[in-house]
Design an enzyme around this catalytic site. Structure first.
Site, PDB file in Angstrom:
ATOM      1  CB  THR A  94      -4.120 -70.987 -34.407  1.00 17.26           C
ATOM      2  OG1 THR A  94      -3.145 -69.936 -34.291  1.00 17.26           O
ATOM      3  CG2 THR A  94      -4.922 -70.773 -35.670  1.00 17.26           C
ATOM      4  CB  CYS A 150      -0.956 -75.530 -22.130  1.00 16.87           C
ATOM      5  SG  CYS A 150       0.550 -74.759 -21.564  1.00 16.87           S
ATOM      6  CG  HIS A 162      -2.082 -71.562 -24.469  1.00 16.41           C
ATOM      7  ND1 HIS A 162      -1.403 -71.713 -25.652  1.00 16.41           N
ATOM      8  CD2 HIS A 162      -1.461 -72.381 -23.584  1.00 16.41           C
ATOM      9  CE1 HIS A 162      -0.412 -72.591 -25.482  1.00 16.41           C
ATOM     10  NE2 HIS A 162      -0.434 -72.997 -24.228  1.00 16.41           N
TER      11      HIS A 162
END
Lengths: 193, 129
Positions: free
Chosen positions: A41, A47, A64
């Site tokens: 998650t 981003c 990420h």
């Protein structure tokens, strides 16, 4: 404008299971797993998270990243950082048995969170697409740009992904993206020479 | 004082994007004679067929990794004197020390700037013109 790829790839409400283990991927990090009980998650504003997977090896991962500074010109520090962030994820997958030529990707994020400022989200999104093209990794789904933050879930073993958009102005996104600053080029060294 | 344009460089990395970045950085520094290889085996084949002054190679690659390539280069007389700079994904002291034992000339931690690339090359060859 929100750019969506292969709409069926992003499901409205996939079933979760009680035994599922959630691994949250924060800015600047990545996670790779072949465990079918894991869901990755993240929370994204400008981003981008790349969700990569080898469907045959049934191993996948998510990163990420936020490119530092501005400028998308080839050879810039910004691109150098992005290539490194993607390479860490790809190498992590290869170590777990994935094959480069079988990798497929879903991309999320790259929103324009604040009007009037440099559109960092688009720079991140464009970089991610550029990288996949260069590395000949198939883009099979995802959702990029727009003006809303996103909560993203990715099940690496199955390749299933879902996103929930976050209301504009919700503090969660800004908090998530402030948690870690983008690492500039030249991250450190050991003195041997 | 070597002239950058007179030095041939072989870039070895399994990521096309990284090879492009290194090529771009070297061109900014004045290098013109550049060749690329996509893994250690490919790099060794190309180096034997066409010698270079400098190899800039990733560590983490399929088939033959950066250390394997370095060992092969150092044990093959026609290529044993080739300068070798290794790219690593992190400041891994153990890895760098092993590379030093195999005769690496310098190393670069990714992501790196063109200024650092220049500094590492100059540490091997002296100031570039």
């Amino acid at each position: 404008m929100t750019t969506c790829f292969a709409a069926p790839a992003v499901r409205a409400s996939p079933p979760g299971t009680e035994s599922e283990r959630r691994v949250h991927v924060v800015q600047g990090e990545f996670h790779v797993t072949g465990d079918p009980g894991v869901v990755l998650t993240t929370i994204l504003g400008s981003c981008v998270a790349a969700c990569l997977r080898d469907p045959l090896a049934r191993v996948g991962g998510m990163n990420h990243f936020l490119l530092p500074g501005r400028g998308e010109e080839a050879g810039g520090d910004s691109v150098r950082y992005g290539v490194h962030a993607m390479e860490l994820l790809v190498n992590g997958l290869l170590r777990e048995g994935a094959r480069r030529e079988r990798l497929e990707a879903k991309l999320f994020g790259g929103a324009r969170m604040l009007e009037g400022l440099t559109d960092i989200g688009t720079q991140n999104a464009e970089f991610a697409k550029y990288f996949l093209q260069r590395e000949r990794i198939a883009l099979t789904g995802g959702s990029l740009q727009g003006d809303r933050g996103r909560r993203v879930q990715f099940w690496p073993a199955s390749g299933r992904a879902r996103q929930m958009t976050i209301e504009q102005g919700e503090a969660t996104v800004f908090a998530a993206e402030r948690r870690a600053k983008a690492v500039p080029a030249d991250v450190g060294s050991v003195e041997l020479f | 004082m070597p002239i950058a344009s007179s030095l041939k460089v072989l870039i070895v990395d399994d990521q096309h994007s990284m090879r492009l970045l290194i090529r771009g950085g070297l061109q900014q520094l004045g290098f013109k004679d550049l060749e690329e290889a996509s893994d250690g085996e490919d790099g060794l084949r190309k180096l034997v067929a066409s010698p270079a002054h400098l190899v800039i190679s990733d560590f983490n690659m399929p088939k033959l990794d950066g250390l394997g390539l370095l060992r092969a280069i150092r044990t093959h007389p026609p290529t044993s004197k080739t300068a070798y700079i290794m790219l690593t994904g992190q400041a891994d002291k153990d890895l760098v020390q092993r590379a030093v034992q195999f005769g690496v000339n310098n190393y670069l931690v990714k992501p790196f700037t063109v200024a650092t690339l220049k500094q590492k090359i100059e540490a091997v060859f002296g100031p570039l013109t």
